[in-house]
Scaffold this active site. Structure first.
Site, PDB file in Angstrom:
ATOM      1  CB  CYS A 115      -8.465 -28.396  11.869  1.00 40.43           C
ATOM      2  SG  CYS A 115      -9.106 -26.772  12.308  1.00 40.43           S
TER       3      CYS A 115
ATOM      4  N   GLY B 286     -11.821   4.363   0.385  1.00 43.20           N
ATOM      5  CA  GLY B 286     -12.767   5.217   1.099  1.00 43.20           C
ATOM      6  C   GLY B 286     -13.971   4.486   1.653  1.00 43.20           C
TER       7      GLY B 286
ATOM      8  CG  HIS C 151      -8.707 -22.392  11.994  1.00 47.60           C
ATOM      9  ND1 HIS C 151      -9.266 -23.509  11.388  1.00 47.60           N
ATOM     10  CD2 HIS C 151      -9.740 -21.560  12.283  1.00 47.60           C
ATOM     11  CE1 HIS C 151     -10.575 -23.368  11.332  1.00 47.60           C
ATOM     12  NE2 HIS C 151     -10.894 -22.193  11.868  1.00 47.60           N
TER      13      HIS C 151
ATOM     14  CB  CYS D  31     -11.014 -26.859   9.263  1.00 53.12           C
ATOM     15  SG  CYS D  31      -9.618 -25.858   8.722  1.00 53.12           S
TER      16      CYS D  31
ATOM     17  CG  ASP E   1      -5.568   6.550  -1.354  1.00 52.84           C
ATOM     18  OD1 ASP E   1      -4.554   6.272  -0.673  1.00 52.84           O
ATOM     19  OD2 ASP E   1      -6.630   5.944  -1.248  1.00 52.84           O
TER      20      ASP E   1
ATOM     21  CG  ASP F 295      -6.391  -5.110   2.462  1.00 48.63           C
ATOM     22  OD1 ASP F 295      -6.878  -4.215   1.747  1.00 48.63           O
ATOM     23  OD2 ASP F 295      -6.097  -4.949   3.671  1.00 48.63           O
TER      24      ASP F 295
ATOM     25  CG  ASP G 216      -0.195   0.394   2.472  1.00 42.82           C
ATOM     26  OD1 ASP G 216       0.968  -0.022   2.624  1.00 42.82           O
ATOM     27  OD2 ASP G 216      -0.786   1.133   3.266  1.00 42.82           O
ATOM     28  CB  SER G 217       0.369   4.688  -1.074  1.00 44.71           C
ATOM     29  OG  SER G 217      -0.580   5.189  -0.121  1.00 44.71           O
ATOM     30  N   GLY G 218       1.144   3.724   2.041  1.00 54.71           N
ATOM     31  CA  GLY G 218       1.515   4.326   3.327  1.00 54.71           C
ATOM     32  C   GLY G 218       0.567   5.443   3.711  1.00 54.71           C
ATOM     33  N   GLY G 219      -0.210   5.915   2.775  1.00 53.31           N
ATOM     34  CA  GLY G 219      -1.109   7.052   3.031  1.00 53.31           C
ATOM     35  C   GLY G 219      -2.159   6.752   4.077  1.00 53.31           C
ATOM     36  CG  PHE G 220      -5.615   3.490   5.359  1.00 54.22           C
ATOM     37  CD1 PHE G 220      -5.551   2.575   6.405  1.00 54.22           C
ATOM     38  CD2 PHE G 220      -6.824   4.083   5.075  1.00 54.22           C
ATOM     39  CE1 PHE G 220      -6.678   2.250   7.150  1.00 54.22           C
ATOM     40  CE2 PHE G 220      -7.971   3.766   5.808  1.00 54.22           C
ATOM     41  CZ  PHE G 220      -7.883   2.847   6.840  1.00 54.22           C
TER      42      PHE G 220
ATOM     43  CB  CYS H 102      -6.045 -25.625   8.477  1.00 53.04           C
ATOM     44  SG  CYS H 102      -6.235 -25.465  10.272  1.00 53.04           S
TER      45      CYS H 102
ATOM     46  CD  GLN I 199     -10.279   7.450  -1.402  1.00 55.18           C
ATOM     47  OE1 GLN I 199     -11.286   7.492  -0.701  1.00 55.18           O
ATOM     48  NE2 GLN I 199      -9.283   6.594  -1.174  1.00 55.18           N
TER      49      GLN I 199
END
Ligand SMILES: O=c1[nH]cnc2c(CCNCC3CCCCC3)c3[nH]c(NCc4cccs4)nc3cc12
Ligand SMILES: [Zn+2]
Length: 374
Positions: free
Chosen positions: A311, A218, A337, A306, A149, A268, A95-99, A308, A191
């Site tokens: 489990c 956004g 899990h 499951c 952004d 994500d 990610d850009s780091g902006g958030f 995994c 946005q």
């Protein structure tokens, strides 16, 4: 010249916008819809790359804000880039780091140039701009780079949202002008807050700039889910079907199903890894808080259906013990899990789309889905 990131549509589900596809990157191809495990500090907490591969993770996220501060992009570049540094040879999205910077609140100041902020580590003054954020991600070597952004907070009035959207569009162009590497793709981020006409305008103007993929930003910022879905509908109507669509920061299984239904390819969220570290397991019938006394003599796996590693080999009683005595292995098993649960959920939705049974899958899931996701 062939773009570094391309979306291949495999199948659209009739009467819905759901679709199954593949995304081709310089570090391999992955199936969509896909959930991307979050690796904030160049690691998906407690997970070895081999474990992530074994559960089918085709792409992971890493966080420019944290890496920019520690160890610094220069060191990662010196190590040969993030793939080499963290021994991950599949796709990486940063990610850009902006958030993160915007969520630092008063510790930051926004100007046309960029954002000045104080590091959460030592309080020193830092500056991020579209150029610095893009160059940092290029140095990190991510396959998919996110535009710098401003994620408009919720709620925000029309005037603020409109001005912020115009800034985000000017910043998107500056990011695009900074991209020099043919092996990395820059995604634009839509946005426009909760205003339909701003969303439409922002999407159209980003599409005119022609990005290899688009993120819907956004959203998932505290708005009611129905409002999120409305904004999603209107935004996706104005994004091209032959490009990848990424819904940022989403999310819980119900939101993932709603996003897939509307034509989102990539998701994500920190949720599965974060709740794992809080000692909670995600299952189809709700969340299990492993510390609860009810699991003391419960020698069944977290989820009998499951397959995994956790489990297949350990009981609820054992995991409850580990969590209660703060043994790191307990968090590791819960992370395995929960990631497996979400990756598998996406796989099931993809299979349903491919065999024309997604509407039934969606209705069955929505009807039975009980865990009260926050
Ligand atoms: O418009 C946006 N622009 C950029 N990023 C956004 C993000 C962060 C997405 N995850 C990044 C990851 C990168 C790798 C490390 C981990 C994060 C969002 N997350 C959410 N909701 C979930 C939220 C999380 C926290 C508060 S709301 N809405 C988002 C909206 C935007
Ligand atoms: Zn499991």
């Amino acid at each position: 010249m062939k773009p570094a990131i391309t979306y291949e549509l495999i199948k659209e589900c009739p009467h819905t916008h759901a679709r199954a596809g593949r995304i081709h990157t310089p570090h391999g191809t992955f199936d969509t819809p896909i959930f991307m495990p979050v690796g904030t500090q160049a690691t998906v907490k407690t997970m070895a790359p081999e474990e992530l591969k074994a559960m089918g993770a085709g792409i992971i996220l890493s966080n420019t804000y944290h890496l920019f501060l520690r160890p610094g992009a220069a060191l990662v570049k010196e190590a040969g880039g993030l793939h080499k540094f963290m021994n991950w040879d599949r796709a990486i999205l940063t990610d850009s780091g902006g958030f993160q910077v915007f969520s630092l609140g008063d510790l930051r100041k926004i100007t046309e140039e960029g954002v000045t902020f104080r590091s959460h580590i030592d309080g020193s003054k830092k500056f991020l701009s579209p150029e610095i954020a893009t160059k940092t991600q290029m140095d990190l070597g991510a396959d998919i780079i996110m535009a710098f952004d401003e994620c408009v907070p919720y709620p925000a009035d029309f005037k603020y949202t409109h001005e912020s959207m115009e800034l985000t569009l000017r910043w998107a162009q500056r990011c695009k002008d900074t991209m020099t590497s043919p092996n990395q793709g820059l995604f634009g981020i839509v946005q426009g807050g909760m205003y339909k006409d701003l969303r439409i305008e922002c999407a159209n103007r980003l599409v005119d700039m022609d990005f290899p993929g688009y993120a819907v930003g956004g959203l998932s910022v505290g708005e009611p889910k129905e409002l999120m879905y409305d904004m999603l509908d209107i935004t996706l109507e104005h994004l091209p079907k032959n490009k990848a669509r990424y819904l940022m920061g989403v999310g819980t299984p119900d939101c993932l199903a709603e996003g897939v239904m509307r034509g989102i390819d990539m998701f994500d969220c920190v949720y599965p890894t974060r709740v794992a570290r809080n000692g909670t397991a995600m299952t189809w019938n709700g969340r299990l808080v492993m510390k609860n006394a009810q699991y003391e003599h419960d020698f069944r796996p977290i989820d009998e259906n499951c397959d995994c590693y956790a489990c297949r080999n350990y009981s609820r009683a054992y995991i409850r013990h580990l969590v209660r005595v703060n043994e790191i292995f307990g968090l590791h098993l819960l992370t395995i899990h929960n990631l497996h649960f979400l990756i598998n959920f996406m796989k099931k939705m993809r299979e349903a789309i491919l065999n024309d049974s997604f509407p039934e899958f969606y209705h069955r899931f929505t009807a039975n889905f009980s865990f009260n996701a926050k």
